[in-house]
Write an enzyme that holds these catalytic residues in place. Structure first.
Site, PDB file in Angstrom:
ATOM      1  N   LYS A 110       0.222  -1.097   0.083  1.00 13.28           N
ATOM      2  CA  LYS A 110      -0.132  -0.330   0.066  1.00 13.28           C
ATOM      3  C   LYS A 110       0.766   1.347  -0.334  1.00 13.28           C
ATOM      4  CE  LYS A 110      -4.458   1.437   1.720  1.00 13.28           C
ATOM      5  NZ  LYS A 110      -5.697   1.498   2.279  1.00 13.28           N
ATOM      6  N   LYS A 189      -6.054 -15.298 -13.580  1.00 15.43           N
ATOM      7  CA  LYS A 189      -5.948 -16.466 -12.817  1.00 15.43           C
ATOM      8  C   LYS A 189      -7.360 -16.204 -11.729  1.00 15.43           C
ATOM      9  CE  LYS A 189      -4.860 -16.502  -7.773  1.00 15.43           C
ATOM     10  NZ  LYS A 189      -4.519 -15.892  -6.272  1.00 15.43           N
ATOM     11  N   LYS A 192     -11.490 -11.766  -7.691  1.00 14.96           N
ATOM     12  CA  LYS A 192     -12.281 -10.783  -7.855  1.00 14.96           C
ATOM     13  C   LYS A 192     -12.054  -9.947  -8.442  1.00 14.96           C
ATOM     14  CE  LYS A 192     -13.224 -10.808  -3.310  1.00 14.96           C
ATOM     15  NZ  LYS A 192     -13.459 -12.272  -2.620  1.00 14.96           N
TER      16      LYS A 192
END
Ligand code: ADP
Ligand code: TRP
Length: 322
Positions: A110, A189, A192
């Protein structure tokens, strides 16, 4: 021997979650004493919507029960229903070097993207360590991406034990079989975040539609093809019976078939494979209070164990006996 794992409640499970993780956790419920919890405190670092988090939490419990978690075999509970874990987390936080957490990937990634991280995300691995240590867990089944957190847990527990005596059991990770990497409808792959999922609990009709959209190559009908390299075959293998799989592989090698037929076979096999889970899902969804009862009884058992360990840790470092 105690097996423990946490599953973040972040939405509907897809085939990747099911074959790559959930079914492998559930398989361990027979062999060992198993504790499975829904990690809603961890999810709070990303899900910042009151209704959604509550809904996802109950949904995750329903999903696990529908997919075969047997509450008679395994203890199922919600992380925040065991406040001892958060108390233990503080105790572990003191003594956890900042540098150790700075190296952890969720926070590091992040930061690298220039996003601001909060203290919850930074100390995420310490809460995970508390989850594991609170139940004297020996084995923690996790995906590859979580191995670093188990190592951090061992470091934190090891240094606490070194300072205050043998308080914590050092856990081992059990890395889930990564050969179970499931491709998505675009061949990448399944995830979501790539919008390429086949959801486990989609109604058969909706699932059929998704399957019909799977991207295929433009192989001429008469050519033979290696089944193992084909996305449709890979997905079919997951849900077909052994006989069906062998027959389909032979068809690929022989050639002379169209992908439309394979898609139909895939949709039929998927419908049969998930039929029982889907029926159980409907059943549990219709009686959410029974699910809440299971979670409450799981939390009670979990609290008994966590209370024991917390007391042991508090006594060892001078928080008791003043
Ligand atoms: P997503 O990529 O959809 O956000 P998560 O990161 O929430 O999935 O994954 C939850 C668990 O499911 C992890 O243990 C992960 O290893 C497993 N998993 C996710 N996608 C796949 C996949 N395509 N194949 C195998 N396992 C997967
Ligand atoms: N961080 C894990 C994940 O994202 C979930 C989790 C929380 C967990 N606490 C845990 C997994 C303890 C294993 C043990 O998948």
């Amino acid at each position: 021997m105690r097996v423990l794992s946490g599953i973040q409640p972040t939405g509907r499970p897809h085939w990747g979650n099911f074959f790559g993780a959930i079914t492998q956790y559930i398989a361990l419920q027979d062999a060992d004493q198993a504790f499975y919890f829904i990690a809603n405190l961890h999810a709070l670092t990303t899900v910042r919507d009151k209704e959604l988090l509550a809904q996802y939490t109950l949904d995750a419990a329903i999903d696990l029960l529908a997919l075969g978690l047997d509450p008679e075999q395994a203890v199922l509970f919600v992380q925040s229903d065991v406040p001892e874990v958060s108390e233990l987390c503080w105790l572990l936080m003191t003594g956890t070097p900042m540098g150790l957490l700075e190296r952890c990937h969720a926070y590091k990634d992040k930061k690298a993207k220039g996003l601001s991280a909060d203290a919850g995300l930074f100390s995420y691995p310490v809460l995970q360590a508390a989850d594991i240590l609170a139940y004297d867990s020996d084995t923690v089944p996790v995906g590859e991406d979580q191995v670093q957190h188990i190592e951090v847990c061992r470091d934190i527990a090891g240094s606490f034990n070194h300072k205050f005596g043998e308080v914590f059991v050092l856990p081992k990770s059990k890395v889930l079989d990564s050969s179970a990497r499931v491709p998505g409808t675009d061949g990448e792959k399944m995830s979501k975040s790539y919008n390429n999922t086949l959801d486990v609990f989609d109604a058969p009709k909706a699932q059929r539609k998704q399957i019909m959209r799977i991207a295929t190559d433009s192989r001429p009908m008469e050519d033979s093809k290696d089944p193992e390299t084909d996305v449709l075959y890979q997905l079919y293998s997951l849900v077909a019976t052994d006989d069906e799989r062998e027959a389909m592989a032979a068809k690929y090698r022989q050639g002379g078939f169209g992908y439309g037929d394979v898609k139909k076979s895939l949709a039929n096999a998927a419908e049969a494979f998930f039929a029982e889970s889907r029926a159980r899902h409907d059943d549990w969804s219709a009686r959410p209070d029974d699910v809440r009862d299971i979670l409450a009884s799981g939390a009670k058992q979990a609290r008994t164990k966590a209370g024991e360990v917390l007391h042991r840790a508090q006594a060892a470092c001078g928080l008791k006996g003043y």
